[in-house]
Design an enzyme around this catalytic site. Sequence first.
Site, PDB file in Angstrom:
ATOM      1  CE  LYS A   1       0.108  11.222 -29.888  1.00 49.90           C
ATOM      2  NZ  LYS A   1       0.833  10.378 -30.856  1.00 49.90           N
TER       3      LYS A   1
HETATM    4  C1  LIG Z   1       1.159   9.077 -30.596  1.00 48.87           C
HETATM    5  C2  LIG Z   1       1.365   8.209 -31.790  1.00 48.87           C
HETATM    6  C3  LIG Z   1       1.232   6.815 -31.708  1.00 48.87           C
HETATM    7  C4  LIG Z   1       0.946   6.110 -30.396  1.00 48.87           C
HETATM    8  O1  LIG Z   1      -0.311   6.448 -29.889  1.00 48.87           O
HETATM    9  P1  LIG Z   1      -0.658   6.106 -28.343  1.00 48.87           P
HETATM   10  O2  LIG Z   1      -2.006   6.674 -28.134  1.00 48.87           O
HETATM   11  O3  LIG Z   1       0.401   6.805 -27.545  1.00 48.87           O
HETATM   12  O4  LIG Z   1      -0.576   4.654 -28.199  1.00 48.87           O
HETATM   13  C5  LIG Z   1       1.365   6.082 -32.870  1.00 48.87           C
HETATM   14  N1  LIG Z   1       1.647   6.668 -34.036  1.00 48.87           N
HETATM   15  C6  LIG Z   1       1.782   8.002 -34.161  1.00 48.87           C
HETATM   16  C7  LIG Z   1       2.105   8.579 -35.494  1.00 48.87           C
HETATM   17  C8  LIG Z   1       1.652   8.818 -33.043  1.00 48.87           C
HETATM   18  O5  LIG Z   1       1.782  10.138 -33.158  1.00 48.87           O
END
Ligand SMILES: *Cc1c(COP(=O)(O)O)cnc(C)c1O
Length: 460
Positions: free
Chosen positions: A110
């Site tokens: 993210k």
């Molecule tokens: C947010 C997240 C996901 C899922 O991602 P999406 O975009 O919500 O599908 C998977 N793994 C980790 C470590 C995350 O932080």
Amino acid sequence: MRYISTRGEAPALDFEQAMLTGLARDGGLYVPETVPAMSDIASLDGLPYEEVAFRVIRPFTGDSFSEDELRGAITRAYGRISHVARAPLVQLAPGHHLLELFHGPTLAFKDFAMQLIAQLFQIALKRSGQRITIVGATSGDTGSAAIEAFKGLDNVDVFILFPHGRVSEVQRRQMTTPDAANVHALALTGHFDDCQARLKDLFNDHAFRDQVGLAGVNSINWARIVAQVVYYFTAAASLGAPHREVDFTVPTGNFGDIFAGSIARAMGLPIRRLIVATNQNDILHRALSTGEYRVGTVEPSISPSMDIQVSSNFERALFWAYGGDAGAIRQLMDELKTGGFSISQGALETLRDQYASGCVTEDETLQMIRTIRDETGQVLCPHSAVGVAVARRHLEPGVPMVTLATAHPAKFPDAVEQAVGLRPELPPHMAQLFDLPERVSRVENDVAALRSLILERRTA
Ligand SMILES: *Cc1c(COP(=O)(O)O)cnc(C)c1O
């Protein structure tokens, strides 16, 4: 470049407006009216990540930012990712590669989107003099990434709602230890879906929305999706695209990261299959398998960032699968309020052409962390292990598979220890995390309580 709402009843916006708005006023999500084609994909191989980012993102931002502004934002954002390749691709086995997206300041993918949009917000707000209040819901990683990216910036407060007691200690501390006055960590009594539902309540309260200049940075924000398109290009180009097709497996919750893959494909990247990997909270796998999108109860898992039942960005995929029929989407989302809907046969076929899926139990996840450690020495976080487990069911000779490694194992030390008996170490830049004081407010699962807390704490 214009952005339209999946529900068809909000004004079309340009990139900057769509970014500052987050959720459309009709409750829908913004999508680009048309997806630009990417030219000369072969030339991307070997370029610095920042240069690929500029070429991929530029067509989406239109007139919102000058070339220099965009380049500056990209340079500042990705300078904070500690690995020089930013998103290195490592080989797990012949034909199977891991795309490491966890070298950013909060150790999850993210950071790629959040660091960039914080820089773009800053440019836009400085230009307009506007003040905004960001409210985000998190299952753990979005919140830490947002707080880390926006802390100390001018003209913006950041409130992050996380489900009390349901995020890992590292995740919680990443949200509660930054001491900038403009960041506020809120522990809500409930699940992630409750956090997300209260967030939507705030956005649908137009008076409040205008009063505080509400902005959203959840993965419903189109600008985040755009930033995530980039690493599909760097990975596929290094494996021989456009002359060779590539499969991607993506550990999925809110469908943001994998939807970015669909955008890359729509831009011309030869992605053969996008494979949705879920944990036991498998609404997406069930929906793609049966055509029935039915909300169940959230079962807390060792991969908590995927513990959700309502997958917001799936609405974008549905919108495309229904051929851009906003009326049909409005109807489905109405039905969702009472538990779920059936996907039409035509839309389901379109979705199945684009996405495969699989789900993984807790035991299989732990086993996969062990297996990969034994086979390669690499220690996976539980989310990445879910991805790798599903990817291994879909390997095909001749088509390289890339699994997205979405977080660093040190973010989820309990699960990793359970699997392989060792606690992965935090990287040096986070060594103090357990010594710093925490700041957090408890809040009930109630929109009125939330509204007053935000009004009281804003620094504006
Ligand atoms: C947010 C997240 C996901 C899922 O991602 P999406 O975009 O919500 O599908 C998977 N793994 C980790 C470590 C995350 O932080």
